[in-house]
Design a protein around this motif. Structure first.
Motif, mmCIF file in Angstrom:
data_model
loop_
_atom_site.group_PDB
_atom_site.id
_atom_site.type_symbol
_atom_site.label_atom_id
_atom_site.label_comp_id
_atom_site.label_asym_id
_atom_site.label_seq_id
_atom_site.Cartn_x
_atom_site.Cartn_y
_atom_site.Cartn_z
ATOM 1 N N GLY A 45 0.780 -1.232 0.000
ATOM 2 C CA GLY A 45 0.000 0.000 0.000
ATOM 3 C C GLY A 45 0.812 1.283 0.000
ATOM 4 O O GLY A 45 0.259 2.367 0.169
ATOM 5 N N ASN A 48 -0.302 3.648 -2.725
ATOM 6 C CA ASN A 48 -1.616 4.230 -2.426
ATOM 7 C C ASN A 48 -1.485 5.390 -1.438
ATOM 8 O O ASN A 48 -2.094 6.444 -1.614
ATOM 9 N N ILE A 68 -8.687 6.818 -1.601
ATOM 10 C CA ILE A 68 -8.885 6.031 -2.818
ATOM 11 C C ILE A 68 -10.199 5.277 -2.668
ATOM 12 O O ILE A 68 -10.380 4.510 -1.721
ATOM 13 N N HIS A 72 -7.646 -0.061 -5.484
ATOM 14 C CA HIS A 72 -6.600 -0.191 -4.467
ATOM 15 C C HIS A 72 -5.423 -1.042 -4.922
ATOM 16 O O HIS A 72 -4.305 -0.834 -4.470
ATOM 17 N N LYS A 77 -7.012 4.252 -10.666
ATOM 18 C CA LYS A 77 -7.661 4.501 -9.384
ATOM 19 C C LYS A 77 -8.696 5.614 -9.514
ATOM 20 O O LYS A 77 -8.609 6.440 -10.410
#
Length: 95
Positions: A45, A48, A68, A72, A77
């Protein structure tokens, strides 16, 4: 043209992420999505989190107002930004 959807609470922006880039930057619009290059790797992640932080800094909002909502685990996205209108986003991005 950038694909932005506005509702009562904020906006949703389509973003295409390129991880492991040399520096964090916006590199244009591709198929309606804002193309963002990030230095973070797509592991655990990290990309992200970097994406949310970069978009928050770019638009001048707090990190907690950016999340988001779709994508993911992929490069494409949808990012939700609370408290801004589509016009404000386009003005801040110079589009």
């Amino acid at each position: 043209m950038l694909d932005i959807k506005e509702d009562a609470g904020g906006v949703s922006i389509k973003i295409r992420v390129q991880p492991r880039a040399a520096k964090n930057q916006v590199s244009g619009v591709m198929e309606g999505a804002l193309k963002v290059r990030l230095t973070a790797p797509p592991v655990d992640g990290a990309a992200n989190k970097a994406c949310c932080a970069f978009v928050a800094e770019l638009l001048g909002v707090a990190k907690g107002r950016v999340a988001i909502s779709q994508g993911h685990t992929g490069r494409n996205k949808t990012v939700r930004v609370e408290g801004l209108t589509a016009g404000q986003v386009l003005e801040k991005l110079n589009y």
